[in-house]
Design an enzyme around this catalytic site. Structure first.
Site, PDB file in Angstrom:
ATOM      1  N   SER A   1      -7.992 -35.594  -4.332  1.00  0.00           N
ATOM      2  CA  SER A   1      -7.410 -34.276  -4.603  1.00  0.00           C
ATOM      3  C   SER A   1      -8.371 -33.322  -5.315  1.00  0.00           C
ATOM      4  O   SER A   1      -8.423 -32.136  -4.990  1.00  0.00           O
ATOM      5  CB  SER A   1      -6.129 -34.451  -5.420  1.00  0.00           C
ATOM      6  OG  SER A   1      -6.403 -35.153  -6.626  1.00  0.00           O
TER       7      SER A   1
ATOM      8  N   TYR B   1      -7.181 -34.539   2.562  1.00  0.00           N
ATOM      9  CA  TYR B   1      -6.147 -33.498   2.651  1.00  0.00           C
ATOM     10  C   TYR B   1      -6.549 -32.418   3.649  1.00  0.00           C
ATOM     11  O   TYR B   1      -5.737 -31.578   4.009  1.00  0.00           O
ATOM     12  CB  TYR B   1      -5.895 -32.896   1.256  1.00  0.00           C
ATOM     13  CG  TYR B   1      -5.464 -33.965   0.270  1.00  0.00           C
ATOM     14  CD1 TYR B   1      -4.164 -34.442   0.277  1.00  0.00           C
ATOM     15  CD2 TYR B   1      -6.377 -34.547  -0.614  1.00  0.00           C
ATOM     16  CE1 TYR B   1      -3.773 -35.465  -0.577  1.00  0.00           C
ATOM     17  CE2 TYR B   1      -6.003 -35.563  -1.478  1.00  0.00           C
ATOM     18  CZ  TYR B   1      -4.700 -36.017  -1.452  1.00  0.00           C
ATOM     19  OH  TYR B   1      -4.324 -37.040  -2.292  1.00  0.00           O
TER      20      TYR B   1
ATOM     21  N   GLU C   1     -15.873 -56.319  -6.704  1.00  0.00           N
ATOM     22  CA  GLU C   1     -14.463 -55.988  -6.443  1.00  0.00           C
ATOM     23  C   GLU C   1     -14.148 -56.092  -4.945  1.00  0.00           C
ATOM     24  O   GLU C   1     -13.132 -56.652  -4.550  1.00  0.00           O
ATOM     25  CB  GLU C   1     -14.159 -54.555  -6.902  1.00  0.00           C
ATOM     26  CG  GLU C   1     -13.946 -54.386  -8.405  1.00  0.00           C
ATOM     27  CD  GLU C   1     -12.560 -54.833  -8.845  1.00  0.00           C
ATOM     28  OE1 GLU C   1     -11.821 -55.399  -8.027  1.00  0.00           O
ATOM     29  OE2 GLU C   1     -12.231 -54.636 -10.024  1.00  0.00           O
TER      30      GLU C   1
ATOM     31  N   LYS D   1     -11.957 -48.630  -6.993  1.00  0.00           N
ATOM     32  CA  LYS D   1     -11.311 -47.380  -7.397  1.00  0.00           C
ATOM     33  C   LYS D   1     -11.733 -47.085  -8.830  1.00  0.00           C
ATOM     34  O   LYS D   1     -11.548 -47.914  -9.723  1.00  0.00           O
ATOM     35  CB  LYS D   1      -9.798 -47.532  -7.299  1.00  0.00           C
ATOM     36  CG  LYS D   1      -9.051 -46.302  -7.779  1.00  0.00           C
ATOM     37  CD  LYS D   1      -7.570 -46.421  -7.497  1.00  0.00           C
ATOM     38  CE  LYS D   1      -6.810 -45.245  -8.051  1.00  0.00           C
ATOM     39  NZ  LYS D   1      -5.356 -45.373  -7.849  1.00  0.00           N
TER      40      LYS D   1
ATOM     41  N   LYS E   1      -6.563 -44.721 -17.513  1.00  0.00           N
ATOM     42  CA  LYS E   1      -6.452 -45.919 -16.672  1.00  0.00           C
ATOM     43  C   LYS E   1      -7.724 -46.770 -16.725  1.00  0.00           C
ATOM     44  O   LYS E   1      -7.984 -47.551 -15.808  1.00  0.00           O
ATOM     45  CB  LYS E   1      -6.106 -45.494 -15.231  1.00  0.00           C
ATOM     46  CG  LYS E   1      -4.784 -44.712 -15.133  1.00  0.00           C
ATOM     47  CD  LYS E   1      -4.316 -44.518 -13.681  1.00  0.00           C
ATOM     48  CE  LYS E   1      -2.950 -43.822 -13.622  1.00  0.00           C
ATOM     49  NZ  LYS E   1      -2.428 -43.672 -12.242  1.00  0.00           N
TER      50      LYS E   1
ATOM     51  N   LYS F   1     -13.002 -45.066  -3.725  1.00  0.00           N
ATOM     52  CA  LYS F   1     -12.303 -43.872  -4.190  1.00  0.00           C
ATOM     53  C   LYS F   1     -12.734 -43.506  -5.591  1.00  0.00           C
ATOM     54  O   LYS F   1     -12.799 -44.407  -6.427  1.00  0.00           O
ATOM     55  CB  LYS F   1     -10.805 -44.184  -4.170  1.00  0.00           C
ATOM     56  CG  LYS F   1      -9.943 -43.084  -4.680  1.00  0.00           C
ATOM     57  CD  LYS F   1      -8.524 -43.544  -4.673  1.00  0.00           C
ATOM     58  CE  LYS F   1      -7.676 -42.494  -5.354  1.00  0.00           C
ATOM     59  NZ  LYS F   1      -6.324 -42.921  -5.535  1.00  0.00           N
TER      60      LYS F   1
ATOM     61  N   ARG G   1      -2.089 -36.060  -9.499  1.00  0.00           N
ATOM     62  CA  ARG G   1      -1.059 -36.423 -10.485  1.00  0.00           C
ATOM     63  C   ARG G   1      -0.080 -35.275 -10.667  1.00  0.00           C
ATOM     64  O   ARG G   1       1.100 -35.490 -10.957  1.00  0.00           O
ATOM     65  CB  ARG G   1      -1.730 -36.836 -11.794  1.00  0.00           C
ATOM     66  CG  ARG G   1      -2.474 -38.158 -11.640  1.00  0.00           C
ATOM     67  CD  ARG G   1      -3.206 -38.604 -12.894  1.00  0.00           C
ATOM     68  NE  ARG G   1      -4.073 -39.745 -12.609  1.00  0.00           N
ATOM     69  CZ  ARG G   1      -5.012 -40.195 -13.427  1.00  0.00           C
ATOM     70  NH1 ARG G   1      -5.211 -39.602 -14.599  1.00  0.00           N
ATOM     71  NH2 ARG G   1      -5.751 -41.227 -13.080  1.00  0.00           N
TER      72      ARG G   1
HETATM   73  C1  PBG Z   1      -2.121 -43.907  -7.843  1.00  0.00           C
HETATM   74  C2  PBG Z   1      -3.014 -43.133  -6.953  1.00  0.00           C
HETATM   75  C3  PBG Z   1      -3.843 -42.103  -7.388  1.00  0.00           C
HETATM   76  C4  PBG Z   1      -4.397 -41.537  -6.242  1.00  0.00           C
HETATM   77  C5  PBG Z   1      -3.938 -42.274  -5.139  1.00  0.00           C
HETATM   78  N1  PBG Z   1      -3.085 -43.277  -5.602  1.00  0.00           N
HETATM   79  C6  PBG Z   1      -4.068 -41.523  -8.733  1.00  0.00           C
HETATM   80  C7  PBG Z   1      -4.374 -42.380  -9.883  1.00  0.00           C
HETATM   81  O1  PBG Z   1      -4.862 -43.506  -9.753  1.00  0.00           O
HETATM   82  O2  PBG Z   1      -4.103 -41.924 -10.982  1.00  0.00           O
HETATM   83  C8  PBG Z   1      -5.312 -40.370  -6.259  1.00  0.00           C
HETATM   84  C9  PBG Z   1      -5.436 -39.603  -5.003  1.00  0.00           C
HETATM   85  C10 PBG Z   1      -6.055 -38.263  -5.161  1.00  0.00           C
HETATM   86  O3  PBG Z   1      -6.500 -37.838  -6.237  1.00  0.00           O
HETATM   87  O4  PBG Z   1      -6.091 -37.551  -4.135  1.00  0.00           O
HETATM   88  N2  PBG Z   1      -2.078 -45.230  -7.800  1.00  0.00           N
END
Ligand code: PBG
Length: 355
Positions: free
Chosen positions: A305, A344, A264, A225, A248, A279, A235
């Site tokens: 998203s 989505y 990983e 990720k 992050k 992701k 968010r």
């Molecule tokens: C949080 C999480 C995130 C997403 C899924 N789980 C956001 C982040 O790590 O800040 C993002 C999903 C998306 O953008 O559609 N643990």
């Protein structure tokens, strides 16, 4: 187009040019004997030679849940996606199941009153997610339910783990994540999806689940990720963006790296992950490809998203055709080697596929 074709140098037998050619040697794989357009002349032949096929069973649908009854809310940055209350979520889960979508992934949008420094609400057995899991499993038992394990919806600082002196604590966070996972398992979740990126959490979550007899609960690890700007609308959707302090980057991966993604993924497999996820999706198709080639694990892509927002808003602005664009986009994940896609667009895509 009744024009006579010019008789050209192309008409000579390709074998004539090879004095050593044998009777059974295959035709030279070059023009004019080979014409790639021949297999593209009609829809039926294009379908027949298609290498990848998108089906509704490739789709996992991420959904946002809110408190209350019979309520929906628009998400400004994700037009067409809504936050919904549990009663409506159950109906949508049934709709998804009826279209052949195998699973939904639940994300809670909580107001500030649930958010604390240590994210205690994450392991409340009756928190919003756990109630949603129970409701879906009771009314629509044959759809898979995936739940995120991470603290960001529950912390006042918006991080996925606990913080001390501006540092995200790894091992202390794992303890809380394990409690969160256990409560989800007790609520009846099918798949736990740790998205927190702490080191070693898959091992500990697996152990705690097994100790209590939840050995059939699956773990889909967000194995690679990235610290991505494409999570912005999410968010907003879960109401964590306003709360997030800093970024992050000390736990999510640097977008410049792929060898690191393989490490990983390998660690998470060794710790007991049943499925792995990459992701975001579109900007990381190379990572999906490498992971699938290397490990041959069930491999999923999260079409996040920001990727959804780009396409939806471009379509709304008249720049492209939404339906065609999403099918092309989702097919690209299959081509890269993904076994499924969290997207989505799941319901929209399923309607197109089934049409
Ligand atoms: C949080 C999480 C995130 C997403 C899924 N789980 C956001 C982040 O790590 O800040 C993002 C999903 C998306 O953008 O559609 N643990």
């Amino acid at each position: 187009m009744a024009q006579e074709k010019p008789v050209s140098q192309f008409k000579q037998s390709p074998n004539n040019s090879h004095s050593s050619s044998k009777l059974n040697s295959p035709a030279s794989p070059s023009f004019p004997t080979t014409r790639m357009r021949r297999n593209r002349t009609d829809g039926w032949v294009r379908d027949m030679v298609a290498e990848n096929h998108l089906s509704t069973s490739d789709l996992i649908w991420p959904v946002f849940v809110i408190e209350g009854t019979n309520k929906t809310e628009q998400i400004k940055t994700m037009p067409g996606v809504e936050r919904v209350t549990i009663d409506i979520l159950v109906k949508r889960a049934a709709e998804a199941r009826d279209m052949g979508i195998p699973a939904i992934a639940i994300f809670p949008a909580l107001d500030g009153s649930c958010k604390t420094e240590y994210g205690e609400e994450s392991y409340n057995p009756d928190n919003l997610v756990n109630r949603a899991i129970r409701a879906i499993k009771q009314d629509v038992p044959d759809i898979g339910v995936v739940a995120d394990v991470a603290l960001d919806p529950y912390t006042s600082h918006g991080h996925d783990g606990l913080i001390k002196d501006d540092k995200i604590l790894n091992d202390e966070s794992i303890e809380v994540l394990c409690k969160q996972a256990l409560m989800q398992a007790r609520a009846g979740v099918d798949v736990i999806a740790p998205s927190d990126m702490m080191d070693g959490r898959i091992l500990h979550i697996r152990n705690i689940l097994d100790q209590e007899g939840h050995e059939d609960v699956k773990i889909m690890s967000y194995a690679a990720k990235y610290a991505s700007s494409f999570y912005g609308p999410f968010r907003d959707a879960v109401n964590s963006g306003n709360f997030l302090k800093g970024d992050k980057k000390t736990y999510q991966m640097n977008p410049a790296n792929t060898d690191e993604a393989l490490r990983e993924v390998k660690l998470d497999i060794n710790e007991g992950a049943d499925m792995v996820m990459i992701k975001p999706g579109l900007p990381y198709l190379d990572v999906i490809y490498r992971v699938k080639q290397e490990f041959r694990m069930p491999t999923f892509a999260y079409n996040v998203s920001g990727e959804y927002a780009m396409i939806r808003q471009a379509a709304d602005a008249g720049c492209l055709d939404y339906n065609k664009a999403i099918i092309e986009m989702l097919t690209s994940f299959k081509r890269a080697g993904a076994d499924g896609i969290l997207t989505y667009t799941s319901l929209d895509a399923a309607k197109i596929i089934l049409d």
